[in-house]
Design a protein around this motif. Structure first.
Motif, PDB file in Angstrom:
ATOM      1  N   THR A 130       0.849  -1.187   0.000  1.00  0.00           N
ATOM      2  CA  THR A 130       0.000   0.000   0.000  1.00  0.00           C
ATOM      3  C   THR A 130       0.884   1.236   0.000  1.00  0.00           C
ATOM      4  OG1 THR A 130      -1.783  -1.122   1.184  1.00  0.00           O
ATOM      5  CG2 THR A 130      -1.765   1.292   1.254  1.00  0.00           C
ATOM      6  N   TYR A 131       0.708   2.087  -0.983  1.00  0.00           N
ATOM      7  CA  TYR A 131       1.529   3.287  -1.112  1.00  0.00           C
ATOM      8  C   TYR A 131       0.852   4.431  -0.367  1.00  0.00           C
ATOM      9  CZ  TYR A 131       4.766   1.224  -4.433  1.00  0.00           C
ATOM     10  OH  TYR A 131       5.736   0.457  -5.012  1.00  0.00           O
ATOM     11  N   SER A 132       1.601   5.046   0.534  1.00  0.00           N
ATOM     12  CA  SER A 132       1.085   6.154   1.334  1.00  0.00           C
ATOM     13  C   SER A 132       1.691   7.459   0.838  1.00  0.00           C
ATOM     14  CB  SER A 132       1.418   5.949   2.818  1.00  0.00           C
ATOM     15  OG  SER A 132       0.806   4.770   3.312  1.00  0.00           O
ATOM     16  N   LEU A 133       0.828   8.413   0.595  1.00  0.00           N
ATOM     17  CA  LEU A 133       1.256   9.746   0.166  1.00  0.00           C
ATOM     18  C   LEU A 133       0.709  10.768   1.151  1.00  0.00           C
ATOM     19  CD1 LEU A 133       0.497   9.475  -3.662  1.00  0.00           C
ATOM     20  CD2 LEU A 133       2.701   9.130  -2.535  1.00  0.00           C
ATOM     21  N   ARG A 134       1.477  11.820   1.388  1.00  0.00           N
ATOM     22  CA  ARG A 134       1.068  12.833   2.352  1.00  0.00           C
ATOM     23  C   ARG A 134       0.418  14.023   1.636  1.00  0.00           C
ATOM     24  NH1 ARG A 134       6.766  13.394   5.300  1.00  0.00           N
ATOM     25  NH2 ARG A 134       7.350  13.009   3.117  1.00  0.00           N
ATOM     26  N   LEU A 135      -0.738  14.432   2.171  1.00  0.00           N
ATOM     27  CA  LEU A 135      -1.423  15.585   1.607  1.00  0.00           C
ATOM     28  C   LEU A 135      -0.588  16.844   1.754  1.00  0.00           C
ATOM     29  CD1 LEU A 135      -5.022  14.890   2.949  1.00  0.00           C
ATOM     30  CD2 LEU A 135      -4.264  14.674   0.584  1.00  0.00           C
ATOM     31  N   SER A 136       0.234  16.893   2.789  1.00  0.00           N
ATOM     32  CA  SER A 136       1.060  18.074   3.036  1.00  0.00           C
ATOM     33  C   SER A 136       2.278  18.142   2.128  1.00  0.00           C
ATOM     34  CB  SER A 136       1.515  18.092   4.501  1.00  0.00           C
ATOM     35  OG  SER A 136       2.281  16.924   4.796  1.00  0.00           O
ATOM     36  N   GLN A 137       2.528  17.056   1.377  1.00  0.00           N
ATOM     37  CA  GLN A 137       3.682  17.025   0.483  1.00  0.00           C
ATOM     38  C   GLN A 137       3.207  16.792  -0.953  1.00  0.00           C
ATOM     39  OE1 GLN A 137       6.809  17.654   1.529  1.00  0.00           O
ATOM     40  NE2 GLN A 137       6.040  17.898   3.633  1.00  0.00           N
ATOM     41  N   PRO A 138       2.711  17.828  -1.628  1.00  0.00           N
ATOM     42  CA  PRO A 138       2.136  17.640  -2.972  1.00  0.00           C
ATOM     43  C   PRO A 138       3.137  17.173  -4.010  1.00  0.00           C
ATOM     44  CG  PRO A 138       2.368  19.970  -2.457  1.00  0.00           C
ATOM     45  CD  PRO A 138       2.656  19.234  -1.183  1.00  0.00           C
ATOM     46  N   GLU A 139       4.434  17.263  -3.707  1.00  0.00           N
ATOM     47  CA  GLU A 139       5.422  16.821  -4.690  1.00  0.00           C
ATOM     48  C   GLU A 139       5.630  15.314  -4.653  1.00  0.00           C
ATOM     49  OE1 GLU A 139       7.537  17.481  -0.848  1.00  0.00           O
ATOM     50  OE2 GLU A 139       6.041  18.564  -2.043  1.00  0.00           O
ATOM     51  N   GLU A 140       5.110  14.619  -3.631  1.00  0.00           N
ATOM     52  CA  GLU A 140       5.284  13.175  -3.546  1.00  0.00           C
ATOM     53  C   GLU A 140       4.487  12.482  -4.650  1.00  0.00           C
ATOM     54  OE1 GLU A 140       6.188  12.295   1.168  1.00  0.00           O
ATOM     55  OE2 GLU A 140       4.213  11.857   0.346  1.00  0.00           O
ATOM     56  N   ASN A 182       6.277   9.703 -13.297  1.00  0.00           N
ATOM     57  CA  ASN A 182       5.851  10.019 -11.934  1.00  0.00           C
ATOM     58  C   ASN A 182       4.364  10.334 -11.917  1.00  0.00           C
ATOM     59  OD1 ASN A 182       8.426   9.740 -10.721  1.00  0.00           O
ATOM     60  ND2 ASN A 182       9.009  11.741 -11.572  1.00  0.00           N
ATOM     61  N   TRP A 183       3.643   9.663 -11.037  1.00  0.00           N
ATOM     62  CA  TRP A 183       2.179   9.776 -11.014  1.00  0.00           C
ATOM     63  C   TRP A 183       1.716  10.001  -9.581  1.00  0.00           C
ATOM     64  CZ3 TRP A 183      -1.230   5.301  -9.617  1.00  0.00           C
ATOM     65  CH2 TRP A 183      -2.595   5.627  -9.718  1.00  0.00           C
ATOM     66  N   ARG A 184       0.842  10.982  -9.394  1.00  0.00           N
ATOM     67  CA  ARG A 184       0.225  11.217  -8.091  1.00  0.00           C
ATOM     68  C   ARG A 184      -1.282  11.048  -8.259  1.00  0.00           C
ATOM     69  NH1 ARG A 184       1.422  13.771  -3.162  1.00  0.00           N
ATOM     70  NH2 ARG A 184      -0.373  14.808  -2.158  1.00  0.00           N
ATOM     71  N   PRO A 185      -1.874   9.990  -7.669  1.00  0.00           N
ATOM     72  CA  PRO A 185      -3.317   9.762  -7.818  1.00  0.00           C
ATOM     73  C   PRO A 185      -4.116  10.928  -7.244  1.00  0.00           C
ATOM     74  CG  PRO A 185      -2.207   7.841  -6.895  1.00  0.00           C
ATOM     75  CD  PRO A 185      -1.222   8.956  -6.856  1.00  0.00           C
ATOM     76  N   GLY A 186      -5.346  11.000  -7.693  1.00  0.00           N
ATOM     77  CA  GLY A 186      -6.201  12.081  -7.211  1.00  0.00           C
ATOM     78  C   GLY A 186      -6.790  11.825  -5.846  1.00  0.00           C
ATOM     79  N   SER A 187      -6.904  10.561  -5.435  1.00  0.00           N
ATOM     80  CA  SER A 187      -7.530  10.252  -4.155  1.00  0.00           C
ATOM     81  C   SER A 187      -7.093   8.871  -3.700  1.00  0.00           C
ATOM     82  CB  SER A 187      -9.056  10.306  -4.272  1.00  0.00           C
ATOM     83  OG  SER A 187      -9.510   9.342  -5.212  1.00  0.00           O
ATOM     84  N   SER A 188      -7.400   8.535  -2.472  1.00  0.00           N
ATOM     85  CA  SER A 188      -7.121   7.201  -1.952  1.00  0.00           C
ATOM     86  C   SER A 188      -8.024   6.187  -2.630  1.00  0.00           C
ATOM     87  CB  SER A 188      -7.355   7.174  -0.441  1.00  0.00           C
ATOM     88  OG  SER A 188      -6.518   8.100   0.228  1.00  0.00           O
ATOM     89  N   GLY A 189      -7.561   4.928  -2.650  1.00  0.00           N
ATOM     90  CA  GLY A 189      -8.388   3.880  -3.214  1.00  0.00           C
ATOM     91  C   GLY A 189      -7.588   2.845  -3.969  1.00  0.00           C
ATOM     92  N   ALA A 222      -2.619  -4.484  -9.793  1.00  0.00           N
ATOM     93  CA  ALA A 222      -3.483  -3.778  -8.855  1.00  0.00           C
ATOM     94  C   ALA A 222      -2.631  -2.964  -7.895  1.00  0.00           C
ATOM     95  CB  ALA A 222      -4.362  -4.763  -8.090  1.00  0.00           C
ATOM     96  N   LEU A 223      -3.188  -1.837  -7.440  1.00  0.00           N
ATOM     97  CA  LEU A 223      -2.431  -0.933  -6.587  1.00  0.00           C
ATOM     98  C   LEU A 223      -3.373  -0.313  -5.570  1.00  0.00           C
ATOM     99  CD1 LEU A 223       0.118   0.808  -5.936  1.00  0.00           C
ATOM    100  CD2 LEU A 223      -0.696   2.411  -7.679  1.00  0.00           C
ATOM    101  N   GLN A 224      -2.920  -0.243  -4.298  1.00  0.00           N
ATOM    102  CA  GLN A 224      -3.678   0.399  -3.227  1.00  0.00           C
ATOM    103  C   GLN A 224      -2.951   1.677  -2.827  1.00  0.00           C
ATOM    104  OE1 GLN A 224      -6.604  -0.789  -1.732  1.00  0.00           O
ATOM    105  NE2 GLN A 224      -6.709   1.126  -0.574  1.00  0.00           N
ATOM    106  N   VAL A 225      -3.683   2.784  -2.758  1.00  0.00           N
ATOM    107  CA  VAL A 225      -3.104   4.079  -2.414  1.00  0.00           C
ATOM    108  C   VAL A 225      -3.913   4.688  -1.278  1.00  0.00           C
ATOM    109  CG1 VAL A 225      -2.546   6.410  -3.224  1.00  0.00           C
ATOM    110  CG2 VAL A 225      -2.294   4.467  -4.770  1.00  0.00           C
ATOM    111  N   GLU A 226      -3.213   5.275  -0.298  1.00  0.00           N
ATOM    112  CA  GLU A 226      -3.892   6.011   0.760  1.00  0.00           C
ATOM    113  C   GLU A 226      -3.161   7.324   1.012  1.00  0.00           C
ATOM    114  OE1 GLU A 226      -1.761   4.132   4.763  1.00  0.00           O
ATOM    115  OE2 GLU A 226      -3.862   3.663   4.308  1.00  0.00           O
ATOM    116  N   PHE A 227      -3.936   8.352   1.311  1.00  0.00           N
ATOM    117  CA  PHE A 227      -3.371   9.664   1.594  1.00  0.00           C
ATOM    118  C   PHE A 227      -3.403   9.925   3.088  1.00  0.00           C
ATOM    119  CE2 PHE A 227      -4.004  10.292  -2.898  1.00  0.00           C
ATOM    120  CZ  PHE A 227      -2.986  11.171  -3.251  1.00  0.00           C
ATOM    121  N   LEU A 228      -2.301  10.429   3.604  1.00  0.00           N
ATOM    122  CA  LEU A 228      -2.163  10.757   5.013  1.00  0.00           C
ATOM    123  C   LEU A 228      -2.057  12.271   5.165  1.00  0.00           C
ATOM    124  CD1 LEU A 228       0.496   8.048   5.946  1.00  0.00           C
ATOM    125  CD2 LEU A 228      -1.990   7.888   6.163  1.00  0.00           C
ATOM    126  N   PRO A 229      -2.359  12.786   6.362  1.00  0.00           N
ATOM    127  CA  PRO A 229      -2.262  14.243   6.563  1.00  0.00           C
ATOM    128  C   PRO A 229      -0.844  14.749   6.319  1.00  0.00           C
ATOM    129  CG  PRO A 229      -3.485  13.216   8.346  1.00  0.00           C
ATOM    130  CD  PRO A 229      -2.902  12.093   7.535  1.00  0.00           C
TER     131      PRO A 229
END
Length: 768
Positions: A693-703, A737-744, A761-768
């Protein structure tokens, strides 16, 4: 003291009585007589003035809107002490009686209130009983109404010649303007008309002399008025009732029949109206030898949805063409003018993008076998070409592919009236099987000119510019506009022949049996609809959209920028949510490595169909036999050649059109297994990893997530998808480089330029 108290009580009682009379409910003076109705252009020009119910021309203008010069002139002429007397001037009555009964020149002693009483109650004030009654009723009016209301009523009910009453009606008829705009000279002329009963409305020497006498009084009363130095003494020219404006008759009659207001302020631009009337008249005269005797045009400003010109027939006064019929509200078969909306629905529903290839070949849809207008089939066409060339078979195929809504459902949602059930039309609705009015068609193209939302057509300035439900997405509306702008002019001239940035996106239509010829589209910021035909519905081979309606459409379209030099058409910017990608010109799909020619297309990510092209494929050919060679390949005797793998029916169409395509070797089937794409050589995704599961931070838009894959040595380009959405492209040696629009959850897919693909298949979640 008691006597003083008695007087005070009496005065108090009178005051209470007067207040009670004033406050007691009573009909306003405005309702004392029926009023005319007036239709005005957007600039205030008079289009139509009707007779009131009693046969008079009578308009009501509030006192605050009457030109001050008019008010001052009428008071100077009729009642200089109007604000000082209670409705009757005893000194004026005595002076008039002495002059009249001493054998001198007959004089009138009536105040404005007395004159209004005579007008309202139909009194004969030439005899003493009638005069006494007039005095009593004038006092009654003063008790019941304010000075403001009495003066306003007099100005609007005073006799102004013949069957003209009031300064507003008189000013409109005599001077072609509102009483708001009267000059001092014109106001003085109108002020003397009520006391010239034998010469009312006739601006002859006697009336001119009376005006000059009143002018002398004015200059005596207002010696420092700067207007006195003007050309007040010059004779004043006035129009007659026979010259009363009768403009834009179809629009005027439409508003008078459908609106209840007395004053109808239309949005019509009078210069544009005159321009369209002139162009239609000239066009019909030039084409009369071909049986063209009637035409209709409607011009709408897409910026505020207002009707700027409406010509309901080529000649309103011609009984031979039934010119008084308003063709803008007449129902006719629209032909192919509905096809842009069919394509818009197909774009929104993911059936096509503008460069998708559609087959134009003999096709049966059940028992319906549509034919093209020219009786021929063009083979594979891009969607844009099929729309611009108005091919029928592709349109019917698209109609069979769309749903929720279908074209019928779209028209229902757009408010098209008198549609029959969908089964009645079947797929033939795509070819103009229904009926609608030019006004309804303009409303559809108004939708196309904007963001795809339904908008009303405004006929009057007080109508709000409403925005209704979305019937097309902004992306689809833009793409259809862009496709229609590639439609070449019927005269072959370049689109910018006038040197102005007024793009034209247009479409023609021809009804079955040559009953109606149409051309509709967008000209800069305007929606223009043109119809050519006859109101009796008689067919004529000349009624072809491209040959008859289109020339008239462009005659108007070319004249508009010249008539509106200050109007600049803005650049049509693509809306957000729309992307541009390079596709193979022949297939409309993402180019594989063998595609010889590419072009760009708009597409809606996640909606438009995007895949890698398989039309061009390599085949190893034996140089001696010219047939397909089977592995292992001998470099000395074989060579690689690229072929287009078209279906057999399209191959036959190309041949019939004199454009045969090079066909793959017949012996290819012997080596099919060896020549087929080997899935063992498909790209192998190396990032993202599986079961992570790939975690991306909302506070880091460059991730972002790096998308990489290993590919076979013959792969040059990798295309990445998330579901049906194209994310972009990379090379086997680089990452995307791809940044999804939302978790899912996402289904990633990678395809190389040879058509081989793999997914993960890929699982993505966004963290604060």
């Amino acid at each position: 003291m008691p006597r003083l108290k008695f007087y005070l009580l009496g005065l108090s009682a009178c005051a209470v009585l007067l207040v009670a009379l004033r406050l007691w409910p009573h009909a306003p003076l405005r309702e004392a007589a029926p009023l005319s109705r007036v239709v005005l252009a957007e600039g205030g020009e008079l289009l139509r003035l009707t007779l009131a119910g009693d046969g008079q021309y009578r308009l009501w203008l509030p006192l605050e809107q009457v030109a001050p010069a008019m008010i001052d002139s009428i008071l100077l002429k009729e009642d200089r002490e109007f604000y000082q007397h209670p409705g009757v001037s005893p000194s004026a009555l005595v002076r008039a009686a002495m002059a009249t009964y001493s054998g001198g020149v007959r004089q009138g002693g009536s105040t404005l209130s007395m004159q209004l009483a005579r007008r309202l109650y139909g009194l004969n004030s030439r005899q003493i009983p009638g005069k006494l009654q007039q005095i009593a009723l004038a006092l009654w009016l003063e008790a019941r109404h304010s000075k403001h209301d009495i003066l306003e009523a007099y100005l609007n009910l005073a006799p102004m010649g013949g069957n003209i009453e009031g300064v507003e009606a008189a000013s409109r008829i005599y001077f072609g303007k509102s009483a708001r705009q009267l000059s001092l000279s014109e106001a003085l002329a109108l002020a003397v008309i009520p006391q010239q009963p034998s010469r009312r409305g006739r601006f002859g020497p006697a009336l001119q002399q009376a005006r000059l006498q009143l002018m002398a009084s004015w200059q005596s009363e207002h010696p420092n008025d700067p207007r006195n130095d003007g050309l007040l003494q010059l004779p004043l020219e006035a129009r007659t009732r026979q010259q009363l404006a009768f403009r834009a008759p179809h629009l005027s009659e439409y508003l008078l029949a459908n609106r209840k207001e007395l004053a109808l302020h239309s949005t019509l631009n009078l210069p544009l109206q005159s321009l369209l009337e002139q162009l239609l008249s000239q066009f019909v005269a030039e084409r009369s030898s071909q049986g063209v005797h009637n035409a209709v045009a409607l011009l709408v400003d897409s910026r505020d949805q207002s009707v700027k010109a409406l010509v309901g027939s080529a000649d309103y006064f011609s009984p031979s063409i039934r010119g008084q019929v308003n063709g803008v509200q007449g129902r006719r078969s629209p032909g192919s003018t509905l096809k842009p909306f069919l394509y818009g629905l197909a774009l929104d529903q993911g059936v096509i993008h503008p460069m998708s290839i559609i087959k134009d070949a003999a096709t049966a849809f059940g028992n319906f076998q549509p034919e093209n207008f020219d009786g021929k089939f063009a083979g594979p066409l891009t969607a844009q070409e099929a729309l611009v060339r108005s091919r029928n078979v592709p349109a019917v195929w698209l109609a069979s592919q769309i749903s929720q809504p279908s074209l019928h459902g779209f028209l229902q949602r757009a408010g098209i009236q008198r549609l029959r059930v969908e089964e009645f039309y079947g797929l033939g609705l795509a070819l103009g099987g229904g009926e609608l009015t030019p006004a309804e068609l303009a409303r559809l193209y108004l939708l196309l000119a904007g963001d795809g939302r339904l908008r009303n057509v405004r006929y009057t300035s007080d109508e709000p510019a409403t925005v209704g439900a979305p019937l097309l997405s902004p992306q689809a509306a833009f793409m259809v506009r862009d496709m229609l702008r590639h439609n070449p002019r019927p005269d072959g001239l370049p689109p910018d022949r006038r040197g102005r940035n007024w793009p034209v996106a247009w479409k023609t239509g021809t009804s079955w049996g040559y009953h109606d010829a149409w051309s509709a589209g967008l000209v800069g910021p305007y929606v223009l609809v043109v119809w050519v035909g006859n109101f009796e519905g008689q067919p004529n081979p000349a009624f072809i959209g491209l040959k008859t309606a289109a020339p008239l459409f462009f005659r108007i379209a070319d004249a508009l920028p010249l008539a509106l030099p200050k109007v600049q058409a803005s650049v049509d910017q693509p809306p957000s949510g729309l992307s541009r990608v390079e596709v193979c010109a022949a297939s409309g799909d993402l180019p594989n490595r063998w595609c010889p020619q590419t072009r760009k297309t708009w597409y809606i990510p996640g909606v438009s169909p995007i895949r890698v092209s398989t039309l061009h494929r390599p085949v190893m050919i034996d140089r001696k036999t010219g047939k397909a060679a089977c592995p292992p390949y001998d470099p000395a005797s074989t060579e690689q050649q690229i072929f287009e793998f078209w279906p057999s029916d399209l191959q036959r169409l190309f041949a019939a059109a004199g454009l045969p395509r090079r066909t793959p070797p017949d012996s290819l089937s012997d080596c099919q297994t060896a020549l087929a794409s080997n899935q063992q050589d498909a790209p192998r995704i190396t990032s993202p990893l599986t079961q992570v599961t790939y975690s991306l931070r909302l506070s880091q838009p460059e991730e972002s997530i790096a998308l990489t894959a290993n590919a076979a040595s013959d792969a040059r380009v990798l295309y990445w998808f998330a579901g049906q959405t194209l994310l972009g492209q990379s090379t086997p040696q680089s990452a995307l480089n791809w940044r999804p629009g939302s978790s899912g959850k996402y289904q990633l897919k990678v395809s190389d330029d040879q058509g081989r693909s793999n997914s993960r298949a890929l699982q993505v979640e966004f963290l604060p």
